[in-house]
Write a protein that holds these residues in place. Structure first.
Motif, PDB file in Angstrom:
ATOM      1  N   ALA A 256     -31.356  15.122 -63.728  1.00  0.00           N
ATOM      2  CA  ALA A 256     -31.477  15.919 -62.364  1.00  0.00           C
ATOM      3  C   ALA A 256     -32.649  15.983 -61.952  1.00  0.00           C
ATOM      4  O   ALA A 256     -33.797  16.143 -62.489  1.00  0.00           O
ATOM      5  N   GLY A 257     -32.632  15.860 -60.404  1.00  0.00           N
ATOM      6  CA  GLY A 257     -33.913  15.799 -59.577  1.00  0.00           C
ATOM      7  C   GLY A 257     -34.368  17.264 -59.529  1.00  0.00           C
ATOM      8  O   GLY A 257     -33.577  18.291 -60.272  1.00  0.00           O
ATOM      9  N   PRO A 258     -35.428  17.505 -59.136  1.00  0.00           N
ATOM     10  CA  PRO A 258     -35.907  18.920 -58.913  1.00  0.00           C
ATOM     11  C   PRO A 258     -34.703  19.961 -58.450  1.00  0.00           C
ATOM     12  O   PRO A 258     -34.232  19.831 -57.441  1.00  0.00           O
ATOM     13  N   LEU A 259     -34.703  21.090 -59.065  1.00  0.00           N
ATOM     14  CA  LEU A 259     -33.684  22.328 -58.578  1.00  0.00           C
ATOM     15  C   LEU A 259     -34.562  23.259 -58.686  1.00  0.00           C
ATOM     16  O   LEU A 259     -35.317  23.838 -59.332  1.00  0.00           O
ATOM     17  N   PRO A 260     -34.039  24.125 -57.518  1.00  0.00           N
ATOM     18  CA  PRO A 260     -34.703  25.590 -57.450  1.00  0.00           C
ATOM     19  C   PRO A 260     -34.303  26.346 -58.652  1.00  0.00           C
ATOM     20  O   PRO A 260     -33.403  26.118 -59.395  1.00  0.00           O
ATOM     21  N   PRO A 261     -35.615  27.282 -59.077  1.00  0.00           N
ATOM     22  CA  PRO A 261     -35.194  27.807 -60.368  1.00  0.00           C
ATOM     23  C   PRO A 261     -33.831  28.740 -60.480  1.00  0.00           C
ATOM     24  O   PRO A 261     -33.332  28.471 -61.489  1.00  0.00           O
ATOM     25  N   ALA A 262     -33.488  29.171 -59.391  1.00  0.00           N
ATOM     26  CA  ALA A 262     -32.376  30.029 -59.316  1.00  0.00           C
ATOM     27  C   ALA A 262     -31.110  29.225 -59.723  1.00  0.00           C
ATOM     28  O   ALA A 262     -30.232  29.494 -60.325  1.00  0.00           O
ATOM     29  N   VAL A 263     -30.966  27.905 -59.220  1.00  0.00           N
ATOM     30  CA  VAL A 263     -29.817  26.967 -59.231  1.00  0.00           C
ATOM     31  C   VAL A 263     -29.891  26.684 -60.636  1.00  0.00           C
ATOM     32  O   VAL A 263     -28.826  26.533 -61.440  1.00  0.00           O
ATOM     33  N   ASP A 269     -26.216  29.409 -67.033  1.00  0.00           N
ATOM     34  CA  ASP A 269     -25.401  30.531 -67.444  1.00  0.00           C
ATOM     35  C   ASP A 269     -24.039  30.276 -67.165  1.00  0.00           C
ATOM     36  O   ASP A 269     -23.349  30.684 -67.983  1.00  0.00           O
ATOM     37  N   HIS A 270     -23.622  29.311 -66.268  1.00  0.00           N
ATOM     38  CA  HIS A 270     -22.355  29.110 -65.944  1.00  0.00           C
ATOM     39  C   HIS A 270     -21.675  28.273 -66.825  1.00  0.00           C
ATOM     40  O   HIS A 270     -20.644  28.289 -67.347  1.00  0.00           O
ATOM     41  N   ALA A 271     -22.593  27.358 -67.549  1.00  0.00           N
ATOM     42  CA  ALA A 271     -22.207  26.286 -68.589  1.00  0.00           C
ATOM     43  C   ALA A 271     -21.827  27.113 -69.703  1.00  0.00           C
ATOM     44  O   ALA A 271     -21.086  27.168 -70.455  1.00  0.00           O
ATOM     45  N   LEU A 272     -22.964  28.042 -70.133  1.00  0.00           N
ATOM     46  CA  LEU A 272     -22.795  28.954 -71.415  1.00  0.00           C
ATOM     47  C   LEU A 272     -21.421  29.675 -71.185  1.00  0.00           C
ATOM     48  O   LEU A 272     -20.745  29.775 -72.120  1.00  0.00           O
ATOM     49  N   ALA A 273     -21.328  30.394 -70.023  1.00  0.00           N
ATOM     50  CA  ALA A 273     -20.129  31.297 -69.986  1.00  0.00           C
ATOM     51  C   ALA A 273     -18.853  30.501 -70.147  1.00  0.00           C
ATOM     52  O   ALA A 273     -17.761  30.640 -70.679  1.00  0.00           O
ATOM     53  N   ALA A 274     -18.753  29.200 -69.540  1.00  0.00           N
ATOM     54  CA  ALA A 274     -17.600  28.281 -69.583  1.00  0.00           C
ATOM     55  C   ALA A 274     -17.464  27.749 -71.033  1.00  0.00           C
ATOM     56  O   ALA A 274     -16.249  27.632 -71.374  1.00  0.00           O
ATOM     57  N   TRP A 275     -18.394  27.418 -71.532  1.00  0.00           N
ATOM     58  CA  TRP A 275     -18.229  27.332 -73.191  1.00  0.00           C
ATOM     59  C   TRP A 275     -17.471  28.672 -73.811  1.00  0.00           C
ATOM     60  O   TRP A 275     -16.574  28.237 -74.757  1.00  0.00           O
ATOM     61  N   LEU A 290     -22.808  21.502 -55.965  1.00  0.00           N
ATOM     62  CA  LEU A 290     -23.441  22.447 -55.141  1.00  0.00           C
ATOM     63  C   LEU A 290     -22.628  22.401 -53.987  1.00  0.00           C
ATOM     64  O   LEU A 290     -22.489  21.229 -53.217  1.00  0.00           O
ATOM     65  N   ASP A 291     -22.659  23.432 -53.257  1.00  0.00           N
ATOM     66  CA  ASP A 291     -22.251  23.644 -51.799  1.00  0.00           C
ATOM     67  C   ASP A 291     -23.381  23.386 -50.943  1.00  0.00           C
ATOM     68  O   ASP A 291     -24.492  23.319 -51.226  1.00  0.00           O
ATOM     69  N   GLU A 292     -23.123  23.710 -49.703  1.00  0.00           N
ATOM     70  CA  GLU A 292     -24.257  23.437 -48.697  1.00  0.00           C
ATOM     71  C   GLU A 292     -25.253  24.598 -48.929  1.00  0.00           C
ATOM     72  O   GLU A 292     -26.544  24.380 -48.476  1.00  0.00           O
ATOM     73  N   ARG A 293     -24.881  25.556 -49.354  1.00  0.00           N
ATOM     74  CA  ARG A 293     -26.224  26.632 -49.589  1.00  0.00           C
ATOM     75  C   ARG A 293     -26.689  26.554 -51.397  1.00  0.00           C
ATOM     76  O   ARG A 293     -27.182  27.413 -51.640  1.00  0.00           O
ATOM     77  N   HIS A 294     -26.395  25.327 -51.812  1.00  0.00           N
ATOM     78  CA  HIS A 294     -26.921  24.942 -53.194  1.00  0.00           C
ATOM     79  C   HIS A 294     -26.410  25.979 -54.375  1.00  0.00           C
ATOM     80  O   HIS A 294     -27.071  26.107 -55.284  1.00  0.00           O
TER      81      HIS A 294
END
Ligand SMILES: Nc1ncnc2c1ncn2[C@@H]1O[C@H](COP(=O)(O)OP(=O)(O)O)[C@@H](O)[C@H]1O
Ligand SMILES: [Mg+2]
Length: 341
Positions: A256-263, A269-275, A290-294
């Motif tokens: 993955a290219g650079p991602l804002p820390p919040a993303v 968190d979502h991956a762990l929750a999905a697990w 990601l949607d248009e608002r990342h």
């Protein structure tokens, strides 16, 4: 974790030796043929560390393999079979049989496998837990097309994987195209169609490996920059399985290219929750867009994802500093430690 000494251990490799599938398009079997290459690599890697490999290739019936498992059970089974007897709906039955025979095996159990194949059921659970997933509806065969006004939309079979049934016509912009696509899914896959809001931002995936609290590997991304402008930016069946083709070249899996820390945090968190929500085990991969608002949206949770060295999971593992044999052993180790059920 304590490292198992694999020297002399009996490891069964369970896979589908017959490439034909009972549903869908003939070419869907290409995804099965790729598994055979992974089986050969796993066999070689395990032998190299002294393990005794038991070949458990399923043919047109399961009797021979099941009898063999019952007679001389291996210490652990590497379960690479996602379509026993050529039928993906039978996928949960093999782990179920292994549990009854008290043989430890890698990956998800019957309930999680069955759950994750039904994309809309997983989506309901994710939504109930507050995890974002694209808006959707399910259209059963012989039912009228419900009202739908979110464009573009993507139409997929509700319970397949490996991008089966997904091609460049899957993204639709009007009701007429939607209807045609839904009918095509009904005809070919004899199952409901999943209609989803098309979330067109970056495509990311997060692989997890481990036990109750799995290790979250560095995210991967699909680089669509070489995709011709007239094709939708999606990972179609041809992209996954027709090596060297236009759609393969247009969907390059990269770190993955650079991602804002919040993303980055949200993906984790979502991956762990999905697990947790799906009850997958040992290894899994969660697909996002990601949607248009990342904001990341979960597309699906893949239990027992493709283990081949060039698939997303192995690439992520290597980016985290491991090698392919190490990945295989980490997964086997978790299965062995868990025991038969
Ligand atoms: N709602 C969506 N928005 C954008 N792209 C999507 C959406 N659903 C699927 N896709 C695209 O189609 C691909 C396959 O869909 P996915 O739901 O992951 O099914 P599969 O089980 O076949 O991998 C994804 O990798 C993505 O490129
Ligand atoms: Mg997917």
């Amino acid at each position: 974790m304590r490292q198992t000494d694999w020297n002399g251990r009996k490891v069964g490799i369970l896979y589908n030796a017959e490439a034909a599938l009972v549903r869908g398009f003939a070419r869907d079997a290409l995804s099965e043929a790729d598994t055979l290459r992974t089986v050969a690599l796993a066999r070689r890697a395990l032998r190299a560390i002294g393990a005794r490999v038991v070949d458990l290739g399923l043919g047109p019936e399961a009797r021979t393999v099941l009898a063999r498992l019952a007679r001389r059970p291996p210490d652990v089974v590497l379960n690479l079979c996602d379509a026993p007897l050529g039928d993906v709906t039978l996928e949960p039955h093999l782990p179920a049989a292994l549990e009854l025979l008290c043989v430890p095996y890698t990956g998800a159990g019957p309930a999680a496998l069955d759950l994750c194949r039904h994309k809309s059921t997983v989506k309901e659970r994710l939504r109930a837990a507050g995890i974002p997933t694209p808006a959707w509806t399910v259209v059963d065969p012989h039912r009228p097309l419900p009202s739908w006004n979110i464009w573009p939309a993507i139409v997929k079979p509700v319970a397949e994987d490996a991008s089966c049934g997904i091609d460049r016509g899957s993204v639709v912009h009007d009701r007429r195209a939607l209807r045609a696509r839904v009918e095509r899914i009904h005809r070919r896959y004899r199952e409901p169609a999943l209609v989803e809001r098309f979330v067109g931002g970056r495509e990311l995936n997060v692989a997890l490996v481990g036990g109750a609290v799995p290790r979250v590997l560095p995210p991967g991304e699909i680089d669509f920059s070489a995709m011709p402008a007239d094709r939708p930016r999606i990972v179609t069946f041809d992209a996954k399985w027709r090596a060297g083709g236009t759609e393969d070249r247009g969907t390059r899996p990269v770190a993955a290219g650079p991602l804002p820390p919040a993303v980055h945090r949200a993906l984790r968190d979502h991956a762990l929750a999905a697990w947790r929500i799906t009850g997958v085990r040992d290894y899994a991969r969660v697909d996002f867009r990601l949607d248009e608002r990342h904001r990341p949206f979960v597309l699906e949770v893949n239990p027992n994802p493709d283990l081949s060295p060039d698939a997303g999971l192995a690439r992520a593992w290597e980016r985290a500093g491991g090698d392919w044999t190490g990945l295989l052993l980490a997964i086997l180790e978790h299965a062995l430690r868990r025991g038969p059920r």
